[in-house]
Design an enzyme around this catalytic site. Structure first.
Site, mmCIF file in Angstrom:
data_model
loop_
_atom_site.group_PDB
_atom_site.id
_atom_site.type_symbol
_atom_site.label_atom_id
_atom_site.label_comp_id
_atom_site.label_asym_id
_atom_site.label_seq_id
_atom_site.Cartn_x
_atom_site.Cartn_y
_atom_site.Cartn_z
ATOM 1 C CG HIS A 1 -1.800 -1.200 1.325
ATOM 2 N ND1 HIS A 1 -1.359 -2.445 1.700
ATOM 3 C CD2 HIS A 1 -3.133 -1.344 1.071
ATOM 4 C CE1 HIS A 1 -2.371 -3.305 1.688
ATOM 5 N NE2 HIS A 1 -3.453 -2.671 1.314
ATOM 6 N N GLY B 1 -3.494 -3.344 11.344
ATOM 7 C CA GLY B 1 -3.981 -3.779 10.036
ATOM 8 C C GLY B 1 -5.490 -3.934 10.112
ATOM 9 C CG LEU C 1 -8.735 -0.801 8.655
ATOM 10 C CD1 LEU C 1 -9.578 -0.365 7.461
ATOM 11 C CD2 LEU C 1 -7.474 0.057 8.747
ATOM 12 C CG ASN D 1 -6.620 9.630 2.207
ATOM 13 O OD1 ASN D 1 -7.792 9.318 2.390
ATOM 14 N ND2 ASN D 1 -5.636 8.746 2.232
ATOM 15 C CB ILE E 1 -8.913 8.235 -0.953
ATOM 16 C CG1 ILE E 1 -8.874 9.395 -1.946
ATOM 17 C CG2 ILE E 1 -8.695 6.906 -1.691
ATOM 18 C CD1 ILE E 1 -9.805 9.263 -3.121
ATOM 19 C CG HIS F 1 -5.826 1.762 -0.431
ATOM 20 N ND1 HIS F 1 -5.769 2.314 0.819
ATOM 21 C CD2 HIS F 1 -6.091 0.437 -0.231
ATOM 22 C CE1 HIS F 1 -5.993 1.374 1.731
ATOM 23 N NE2 HIS F 1 -6.210 0.233 1.117
ATOM 24 C CD GLU G 1 -19.506 -5.389 25.341
ATOM 25 O OE1 GLU G 1 -19.484 -4.733 24.266
ATOM 26 O OE2 GLU G 1 -20.456 -5.337 26.134
ATOM 27 C CG PHE H 1 -21.721 -9.524 25.282
ATOM 28 C CD1 PHE H 1 -22.570 -9.641 24.200
ATOM 29 C CD2 PHE H 1 -22.285 -9.297 26.525
ATOM 30 C CE1 PHE H 1 -23.952 -9.535 24.346
ATOM 31 C CE2 PHE H 1 -23.658 -9.185 26.691
ATOM 32 C CZ PHE H 1 -24.492 -9.306 25.600
ATOM 33 C CG ASP I 1 -30.267 -12.172 31.163
ATOM 34 O OD1 ASP I 1 -31.373 -11.629 31.372
ATOM 35 O OD2 ASP I 1 -29.205 -11.742 31.638
ATOM 36 C CG HIS J 1 -27.723 -12.007 27.290
ATOM 37 N ND1 HIS J 1 -28.510 -11.562 26.259
ATOM 38 C CD2 HIS J 1 -27.297 -10.895 27.942
ATOM 39 C CE1 HIS J 1 -28.567 -10.237 26.288
ATOM 40 N NE2 HIS J 1 -27.839 -9.804 27.296
#
Lengths: 664, 664
Positions: free
Chosen positions: B35, B124, B126, B192, B194, B266, B413, B439, B471, B475
């Site tokens: 990239h 990496g 994101l 940027n 983009i 990119h 979490e 979770f 629950d 859950h």
């Protein structure tokens, strides 16, 4: 004390709301489990919403053009159960309310789609109801564009709590809604300043209104216990050209005698003494689950409020030339001939034998399906070119027209998957969404809820192994096939070539009550299905792709890009005089649904069994047994070209042959 | 054209930045993968940051008081590799740069912690680098409170892209940072406009500055190619009393001859022609990976810039009474006697045999450990009471003092788990965080990265089965044990009672390079370890808890709350004359690290084997073989009291006995 509400005078909105409060309090008290605080706090808002704004008819929970009500703060399930009961939904009986959270009841701990009519989506895992609602609202706008406002013109109302707004997925949801200007979406935020651990301020200091504004929403604050303000705000919401947030300042556990405003009302029964004191404070003399006649009547009237509008809509539908198509699409049935083009293409492919990445094969399947199945609508989380999710010429779904079918989901894997669930639940569309398979970890909570609900959402997961190459271990799925196969009621497909990819896409569409995940390769792979078949061989989940020459001594199992490798190993073994069969396993789940006899035939217990898949072994023991061989990964991948990685990690023909020979 | 930069005049900042651009472009070109767009776009900002603001000394990448640089937009890995090379980090050789993304190189596709010194965290996926950075900044403030500004006083600088900011986890991260007023945290947003699919506006219309402001950040916009503006903004950032966002408007692929500003820069090599044209445009006459002498010199000087400050710090450390403790803590070594209290408690527990939920047992372990291991710092994602993560009397970690050790993580979490990774990477603290086990799906992407990096982060996952009760299925973990066990280099513990819980906590702390997940019950369970042991029995992952009377005919395997059930089944079988042994399996991963002979002994292949765990079977085949029995779940749970669910789903003593008898 006289109880004015047993006489037939019209009850006040406050009195109607108190009915919700008492039902919620009593339901939780009886179950000795549940969350009374939120229903009591939001009772006033919900009462105004249902009695004046929501378009619905309690006698027809499946009316296609009803407004959708999403309780994103699903722990407050007694709120929705109380509303459904009060407005006269047939299934929401007094017995159901008093069996809250018990085995076999429709009143699940958190609201569950498919249990209780009127519950539009399963909520509880925070933030997801809100993210579902974006899908509902997108589907609504798209179908309105397709079928016209006469048939599709409804709103999506969401109750969300602080928990929903703190979860990251809420950001993905609200920025999606803002970007697409979903003005028929309204979030009623239960702004009670309380979370389980105490004051919201303990852990958060966000200016939520500023945040929503920055996401393109119109926002308004009200006193959530002030009827006039609630009415004005709901009216305001219906007039905006953007999605709307109404911050409803409330007291959690509103009406509770001593605990109003305390986080102690959030997640436990109030206790007998508090319940009694609260009854007294509300001047509520009726027994649990019993209602004053005038309040019962007034609520039932609310439930019938939409009948006239519903009937008018039915008349419009009956008169519409699109009636049959609309009805079919909303039922989730596929158009006639949905697979004609696909089947013709498959017949062609066994001849042309293209060698291509299975993500390209998936794209090729979409090419055949997109025109034939107009409900298909989807896109990618900003990896369009990589995920092969775009069918050439497809218009983009965008405001203000919404008639496009390609969705730029943005870099929002979780929000995408949750919105897909919402779209599927809305009906009339069949959503798909693409990302790299490793990021199924991001969307996993929504994939799970989709599986629990049984919705047809199709997750296109490309770059499905170390075959992704140079991007390295952060982007290489290793455990994801096992982890996805672990989710109940999810079909995980890993097709080996273009024919299998088309078969798997067909299966994903044919399974109306099951989400699917398609694991697809980045790298090119050879065609393995080179003989015409009269049936969809992938439908059985695993099948003998190549028989042995003579009585089989060895069975090789493989999926996806490792099938050619198994075939090459079989060649080598056969050349050495060892009769070897090869089984392709595009879908574990479908295979283990087959009759035992078929499973036994395919598995071939008397043979030496070796499986090869560029992933961890977990789960393969059901094919290879305790002493079988497995050629795959034992840890994370690395950064290098794909072919180097296969070599270095020992996923090779030679390794498969060696694993067999060690067992012969 | 003459190349002024080969002579020994001082290069401009722009020329120094061009060195990054060319290295990035050439590295990607050689690898034919990577990239280039981001490194080229952010080269100017990075150059000013490193040459004027970052506190670091390239000769000592492990200097404890260095500023941390987090490349959250990890795909731009050539930016950090170029910076490390230019500033003279020993490991960042020319060879490494030219072997970008190749097998065995330190220059992984995305930056990986532990490969290349100077890479502080693996990025990496994101948004996670940004979320890690919050943990770094929290650890810094806490350690500054503990050891004083003389020893701990550094900043955390983050480069994040639009992808990071669109991911939901970024919202959790920035609201955490805002709430805790982490003013030494600065995010440099590569604004940027983009993304991979094109313009950001295709999928997003968020006012990011407004959003950060609403999260309590100070924000500023600059031209990311204007040196003066960059300098002024970085200086401004160091003077704020809140976390800071600098929106750097840049051109992606800045400097590329024809492709500057295009999303085509990119994620792929520019191509030979564009590379040549770009060289020409930048008046860059040197060969790939060769540098003009003056630029090389200037950058090396930058790398030495912090040496003096580092030496002064070392002198302060040497003179400090806290030197030994600080050094030990930063190395991740535990204090002497860390487990004395715990071991004493275990000796007591085998006598007192408390019946309690394993989440309470985990809380009891924390009670013993908290004083003995002052590095322990953690909390819960708003489930403090349920997760038993709070040790009585612990001060809350909060601005402005930060000396507390309990963190109110909020309903975040994923953000919590990612911040825990950042804390562990920073060093000096050992982070833990609690949530419901279901979770772990939300935090899973961070659990995975923690496993890949090998950090000691401890995930406290309570309510670990249908035993959660009312629950309901939203859950109730069912597939989560299997899904967590699938992650490489993660220790998944499911202790059976208080003794095992304490042993597992000890193991979690002892494993310095492995994250742990503790699966803990909501419901009460009997003590099963009632005999004193001289060793930590859980350390082997599985062990014979009870021997058979005579030669074993049956082996029962169980974990957690199902161990008492296996013991009761063994009682019944023994009473019927069937010698039955019971194996407790607190940790699969540790068991499969044991010598083969031990594994064989424990597994007992000659016996009838049955496992019981209130979860899906996947993975258990390694214990029970192909013909063994499994008593557990096959699908999602339901809403009802725990004991009803165990009965209805057939996870009972009788079912275990029946599974054995069917095989005898």
């Amino acid at each position: 004390m006289t109880d004015a509400r047993t006489v037939s005078e019209k009850p006040s909105t406050k009195q109607m709301a108190d009915a919700i409060r008492v039902l919620a309090m009593d339901g939780v008290e009886k179950a000795k489990s549940g969350h009374p605080g939120m229903p009591m706090g939001m009772a006033d808002v919900a009462t105004v919403l249902f009695s004046r704004f929501m378009k619905f008819d309690a006698s027809r929970p499946d009316w296609a053009d009803r407004d959708r009500f999403i309780l994103s703060a699903g722990h407050g399930s007694m709120l929705i159960y109380a509303l459904l009961h009060l407005t006269g939904y047939r299934a929401a009986t007094k017995d159901e309310l008093s069996n809250f959270r018990q085995w076999g009841s429709k009143t699940a701990g958190h609201p569950e789609f498919g249990h209780m009519p009127g519950v539009e989506t399963t909520t509880g895992p925070l933030g997801q109801g809100l993210a579902n609602s974006v899908g509902f609202a997108m589907a609504e706008r798209h179908l309105a564009a397709k079928y016209g406002d006469d048939l599709v013109d409804h709103r999506t109302w969401v109750i969300a709590g602080d928990g929903c707004l703190m979860e990251g997925v809420s950001q993905e949801a609200i920025t999606l809604a803002g970007r697409y200007r979903l003005n028929k979406l309204t979030v009623l935020w239960d702004d009670n300043e309380i979370t389980i651990d105490g004051q919201v301020s303990l852990s958060d200091a966000t200016d939520q209104k500023g945040r929503f504004k920055s996401a393109g929403w119109a926002v308004k604050s009200i006193d959530g216990h002030n009827e006039a303000q609630i009415r004005a705000a709901l009216k305001w919401a219906t007039r905006q050209d953007k999605p709307t947030l109404i911050a409803c300042r409330t007291k959690i556990g509103r009406g509770a005698a001593t605990m109003e405003g305390s986080h102690k009302t959030h997640g436990a029964a109030l206790g007998a003494a508090e319940v009694a004191a609260t009854r007294l404070g509300l001047a509520w003399t009726h027994e649990p689950f019993e209602l004053p006649e005038n309040i019962e009547k007034a609520w039932k009237k609310v439930g019938r409020r939409g009948a006239k509008e519903r009937k008018a809509w039915e008349a419009r539908l009956a008169a519409s030339s699109q009636a049959a198509d609309f009805t079919r699409a909303m039922k989730g049935d596929l158009p006639e001939g949905a697979f004609s083009a696909l089947d013709a293409k498959i017949a062609e492919l066994v001849e042309t034998k293209p060698a291509q990445a299975t993500r390209q094969s998936s794209g090729a399947a979409l090419d055949e399906l997109f025109a034939a199945v107009p409900e298909l609508i989807g896109g990618s989380a900003d990896l369009t070119g990589s995920n092969n999710t775009f069918v050439k010429g497809t218009p983009i779904l965008d405001a203000p027209t919404y008639e496009g079918r390609y969705v730029n989901w943005g870099i929002r894997e979780f929000g995408m998957a949750a919105a897909m669930n919402g779209m599927a639940l809305h009906g009339g569309v069949i959503p798909y969404g693409g990302t790299f398979m490793v990021f199924s970890d991001y969307s996993r909570p929504a994939i799970r809820l989709g599986a629990l609900m049984g919705v047809r959402a199709i997750h296109v997961l490309t770059h499905d192994s170390i075959g992704l190459g140079e991007d390295g271990p952060t982007h290489q799925p290793v455990e994801h096939l096992a982890a996805l196969r672990a989710i109940p009621n999810l079909l995980v497909f890993r097709p080996a070539d273009t024919v299998e990819a088309m078969e798997c896409w067909r299966l994903a569409l044919e399974h109306k009550t099951t989400p699917s995940a398609l694991a697809l390769s980045r790298q090119k792979t050879a065609a393995v299905r080179t003989v015409a078949a009269t049936e969809n061989l992938s439908a059985k989940g695993a099948y003998e792709l190549r028989a042995a020459n003579g009585e089989a001594k060895v069975t090789l199992f493989a999926t996806g890009t490792e099938v050619p490798l198994a075939l090459a190993a079989a060649d080598a073994l056969e050349a050495g005089g060892t009769p070897t069969r090869v089984v392709s396993v595009p879908c574990f789940e479908l295979f283990f649904q087959q009759p035992k006899a078929y499973q036994d035939d395919v598995i071939g217990r008397g043979t030496v069994r070796v499986a090869v898949e560029a992933a961890i072994q977990q789960g393969w023991e059901r094919f290879i047994g305790e002493d079988g061989g497995f050629v795959g990964m034992t840890g994370f991948g690395a950064s290098a070209p794909a072919e180097v990685l296969y070599e270095k990690f020992g996923i090779t023909t030679e390794a498969v042959v060696a694993a067999v020979k060690a067992r012969l």
